[in-house]
Design an enzyme around this catalytic site. Structure first.
Site, PDB file in Angstrom:
ATOM      1  N   GLY A  74       0.784  -1.220   0.000  1.00 18.77           N
ATOM      2  CA  GLY A  74       0.000   0.000   0.000  1.00 18.77           C
ATOM      3  C   GLY A  74       0.817   1.271   0.000  1.00 18.77           C
ATOM      4  O   GLY A  74       0.389   2.305   0.533  1.00 18.77           O
ATOM      5  N   ASN A 128       4.723   6.273 -11.363  1.00 19.85           N
ATOM      6  CA  ASN A 128       3.952   5.057 -11.112  1.00 19.85           C
ATOM      7  C   ASN A 128       2.479   5.381 -11.303  1.00 19.85           C
ATOM      8  O   ASN A 128       1.875   6.063 -10.477  1.00 19.85           O
ATOM      9  CB  ASN A 128       4.225   4.565  -9.689  1.00 19.85           C
ATOM     10  CG  ASN A 128       3.425   3.322  -9.335  1.00 19.85           C
ATOM     11  OD1 ASN A 128       2.624   2.839 -10.134  1.00 19.85           O
ATOM     12  ND2 ASN A 128       3.626   2.809  -8.140  1.00 19.85           N
ATOM     13  N   CYS A 131      -1.918   3.567  -9.773  1.00 21.24           N
ATOM     14  CA  CYS A 131      -2.605   3.997  -8.554  1.00 21.24           C
ATOM     15  C   CYS A 131      -4.029   4.418  -8.880  1.00 21.24           C
ATOM     16  O   CYS A 131      -4.297   4.943  -9.964  1.00 21.24           O
ATOM     17  CB  CYS A 131      -1.869   5.184  -7.928  1.00 21.24           C
ATOM     18  SG  CYS A 131      -0.116   4.888  -7.656  1.00 21.24           S
ATOM     19  N   LYS A 166       5.974   4.380 -15.738  1.00 21.16           N
ATOM     20  CA  LYS A 166       5.931   2.952 -15.412  1.00 21.16           C
ATOM     21  C   LYS A 166       4.538   2.418 -15.708  1.00 21.16           C
ATOM     22  O   LYS A 166       3.558   2.811 -15.071  1.00 21.16           O
ATOM     23  CB  LYS A 166       6.291   2.738 -13.940  1.00 21.16           C
ATOM     24  CG  LYS A 166       6.423   1.276 -13.542  1.00 21.16           C
ATOM     25  CD  LYS A 166       6.968   1.153 -12.125  1.00 21.16           C
ATOM     26  CE  LYS A 166       7.228  -0.290 -11.748  1.00 21.16           C
ATOM     27  NZ  LYS A 166       7.807  -0.411 -10.379  1.00 21.16           N
ATOM     28  N   GLY A 266      13.488  -6.682  -9.069  1.00 24.71           N
ATOM     29  CA  GLY A 266      12.651  -6.443  -7.909  1.00 24.71           C
ATOM     30  C   GLY A 266      12.604  -7.589  -6.923  1.00 24.71           C
ATOM     31  O   GLY A 266      13.390  -7.651  -5.990  1.00 24.71           O
TER      32      GLY A 266
END
Length: 304
Positions: A74, A128, A131, A166, A266
């Protein structure tokens, strides 16, 4: 021994090699510096930042899968201001490219945070867009070409650093969203972000993750990621950074053959703290074994 160059140029930013620690798995580098020399890395994409501090989702936040993990952290982070004051000076001690990964819940949040980061000593900004846009019914900013274009265009106005968008894999057409990001002013793309998934405990009949759903990463998503990177690289004229299940040098080379100029590592970091360094060494050995002098000799070299 043949002289080789692993240097990569992404939008005028020079990386000593094509291996970048991916956002979300490397924090701000402090913990990993106990295991490896951060100077070895091509770059570090820091933990996802938001305008204000976030505590993240309720636990459990991680669930193991057969070939990867589901995460529902989160975007827990200290906020942009704390990053600039406390974490960025630490990272700038090292000879590695610093990429600020930015997330948000609204256009305004993205733009205000981007403006703050633009004035800081970062090297690149990674947007990013996986979201939810809370002002538009919770649909992800990266879900449609129109929303990708809109948020990229908005942030572009506040970002003078190279802007990397991204991309989410949870879309109808990766080609369309890649084109939209490029048209809106992105300097480069990175993909893929995690795939949506969930896990259930059959004994309790309840979701394992506290947030019910999460993002799937690790080797399980590599074939999907590789395909999408290949598609995006064929579609746009800007650099593509590939990620998704990269665990070793061969994985990284596959992404570069598919068209990626660099890769992000990652989940592998959570399994093996020194994974990034090992992958750098693996790529170098591949180049030596195959008589390659530069990374450009690999990128886009897929033979179909």
């Amino acid at each position: 021994m043949n002289e080789i160059s692993m240097c990569v140029d992404i939008c005028g930013v020079k990386l000593k090699n094509p291996v970048i620690a991916a956002s979300g798995t490397f924090a701000f580098g402090r913990e990993y510096s106990r295991y490896l020399d951060l100077n070895r890395l091509g770059g570090i994409s820091v933990k996802g930042l938001t305008l204000y501090p976030r505590e993240g989702n309720p636990p459990p936040r991680i669930a193991e899968t057969a070939a990867g993990i589901l995460n529902s952290v989160g975007l827990q982070n200290p906020g942009v201001d704390a990053f600039i004051s406390n974490e960025l000076p630490y990272l700038k001690q090292f000879d590695t490219v610093v990429i600020a990964n930015l997330a948000g819940n609204s256009r305004d949040e993205y733009c205000v945070a981007a403006n703050k980061l633009d004035k800081a000593d970062i090297d690149m900004l990674e947007l990013n867009i996986s979201c939810p846009n809370v002002k538009e019914g919770g649909l992800s900013f990266g879900a449609t070409p129109e929303s990708v274009y809109d948020i990229t265009k908005q942030v572009r106005n506040y970002c003078h650093h190279p802007l990397v968008v991204k991309l989410s894999p949870n879309v109808g057409s990766i080609k369309d969203v890649a084109s939209a990001a490029q048209d809106a002013g992105a300097d480069a793309l990175s993909l893929i972000n995690t795939l949506l998934g969930m896990a259930i405990d059959p004994h309790t009949r309840r979701p394992i993750l506290g947030n019910i759903t999460g993002g799937l990463s690790g080797p399980a998503i590599k074939p999907v990621a590789l395909y999408m990177v290949w598609q995006a690289a064929q579609t746009v004229d800007i650099p593509v950074i590939g990620m998704g299940g990269i665990m070793n040098g061969n994985d990284a080379i596959e992404f570069m053959l598919a068209g990626a100029v660099a890769v992000q590592v990652g989940t592998a970091n959570l399994v093996e703290p020194m994974a990034t360094v090992r992958i750098i060494d693996d790529i170098e050995q591949y180049m030596l074994d195959n008589g390659l002098k530069t990374i450009k000799d690999i990128t886009g070299g897929l033979i179909c």
